[in-house]
Design a protein around this motif. Structure first.
Motif, PDB file in Angstrom:
ATOM      1  N   UNK A 167     -32.508   3.505  -6.566  1.00 26.93           N
ATOM      2  CA  UNK A 167     -32.091   2.405  -5.691  1.00 26.93           C
ATOM      3  C   UNK A 167     -32.128   1.073  -6.426  1.00 26.93           C
ATOM      4  N   UNK A 168     -33.210   0.848  -7.191  1.00 27.96           N
ATOM      5  CA  UNK A 168     -33.309  -0.402  -7.953  1.00 27.96           C
ATOM      6  C   UNK A 168     -32.235  -0.461  -9.038  1.00 27.96           C
ATOM      7  N   UNK A 169     -31.983   0.673  -9.697  1.00 24.45           N
ATOM      8  CA  UNK A 169     -30.945   0.703 -10.724  1.00 24.45           C
ATOM      9  C   UNK A 169     -29.594   0.352 -10.115  1.00 24.45           C
ATOM     10  N   UNK A 170     -29.279   0.928  -8.955  1.00 23.27           N
ATOM     11  CA  UNK A 170     -28.000   0.643  -8.297  1.00 23.27           C
ATOM     12  C   UNK A 170     -27.859  -0.851  -7.995  1.00 23.27           C
ATOM     13  N   UNK A 171     -28.961  -1.487  -7.649  1.00 20.90           N
ATOM     14  CA  UNK A 171     -28.926  -2.917  -7.331  1.00 20.90           C
ATOM     15  C   UNK A 171     -28.650  -3.765  -8.569  1.00 20.90           C
ATOM     16  N   UNK A 172     -29.253  -3.425  -9.730  1.00 23.96           N
ATOM     17  CA  UNK A 172     -29.132  -4.276 -10.915  1.00 23.96           C
ATOM     18  C   UNK A 172     -28.025  -3.833 -11.877  1.00 23.96           C
ATOM     19  N   UNK A 173     -27.498  -2.627 -11.711  1.00 24.12           N
ATOM     20  CA  UNK A 173     -26.497  -2.103 -12.642  1.00 24.12           C
ATOM     21  C   UNK A 173     -25.290  -3.037 -12.786  1.00 24.12           C
ATOM     22  N   UNK A 174     -24.702  -3.544 -11.691  1.00 22.53           N
ATOM     23  CA  UNK A 174     -23.558  -4.455 -11.863  1.00 22.53           C
ATOM     24  C   UNK A 174     -23.910  -5.685 -12.713  1.00 22.53           C
ATOM     25  N   UNK A 175     -25.125  -6.190 -12.570  1.00 18.73           N
ATOM     26  CA  UNK A 175     -25.563  -7.334 -13.377  1.00 18.73           C
ATOM     27  C   UNK A 175     -25.625  -6.953 -14.855  1.00 18.73           C
ATOM     28  N   UNK A 176     -26.166  -5.774 -15.160  1.00 21.19           N
ATOM     29  CA  UNK A 176     -26.266  -5.342 -16.550  1.00 21.19           C
ATOM     30  C   UNK A 176     -24.878  -5.102 -17.151  1.00 21.19           C
ATOM     31  N   UNK A 177     -23.961  -4.551 -16.359  1.00 23.58           N
ATOM     32  CA  UNK A 177     -22.589  -4.341 -16.830  1.00 23.58           C
ATOM     33  C   UNK A 177     -21.891  -5.680 -17.052  1.00 23.58           C
ATOM     34  N   UNK A 178     -22.228  -6.689 -16.252  1.00 17.40           N
ATOM     35  CA  UNK A 178     -21.623  -8.017 -16.469  1.00 17.40           C
ATOM     36  C   UNK A 178     -22.110  -8.629 -17.787  1.00 17.40           C
ATOM     37  N   UNK A 179     -23.290  -8.244 -18.226  1.00 16.82           N
ATOM     38  CA  UNK A 179     -23.831  -8.735 -19.494  1.00 16.82           C
ATOM     39  C   UNK A 179     -23.246  -7.962 -20.668  1.00 16.82           C
TER      40      UNK A 179
END
Length: 151
Positions: A116-128
């Motif tokens: 669940x936490x990964x799903x929340x932050x994954x878009x942010x990491x992909x934007x980086x």
């Protein structure tokens, strides 16, 4: 393969990556006090010092990072390989790590994020770093995201 060089931090030897570009960037980052070698293709990088599972020796690698509040996030992608990177297997056994983020050095604890936490932050990491999405599609392995919490 290039021979691994060693450096010293906090009175203990640190083994550098046998991968030439990683080793060179880590040396530049550390020797400059965190003013050079701090990004890769426009993405911010940190130095992660982690203990080996078997040897107990300190190892250093360069990783792209993101932020989540006061914490740092790193991705155990290994370019989409089917196995986890060595540093990730090491922090599973020894979660207490040392970081250099720009000019600051500090201790942190590593924790793999829940799905669940990964799903929340994954878009942010992909934007980086956009290739993370491609890496995840390339492997059946669920690529972990790790939170680094300052101690």
């Amino acid at each position: 393969m290039a021979r691994s060089e060693n450096t010293s931090t906090e009175s203990e030897e640190v083994r550098l990556s046998p991968t030439e570009w990683v080793r060179e960037q880590a040396v530049r980052y550390e020797e400059s006090g965190g003013t050079e070698g701090t990004s890769m293709n426009g993405s911010p990088c940190l130095l992660l010092d982690h203990r080996g599972r078997s040897s107990g020796a300190w190892h250093r690698t360069v990783l792209i990072y993101g932020r989540d509040g006061d914490d740092y996030l790193i991705v155990a992608s290994k370019g989409g390989a089917d196995e986890h990177p060595q540093w990730y297997r090491n922090i599973q056994e020894h979660p207490d790590v040392r970081l250099r983020v720009l000019t600051e050095r500090f201790h942190a604890r590593a924790e793999t994020l829940s799905p669940q936490e990964k799903a929340r932050v994954w878009p942010h990491m992909v934007s980086i770093y956009g290739p993370y999405d491609e890496y995840q599609r390339k492997t059946e392995r669920d690529i972990p995201v790790v939170r680094l919490h300052r101690l």
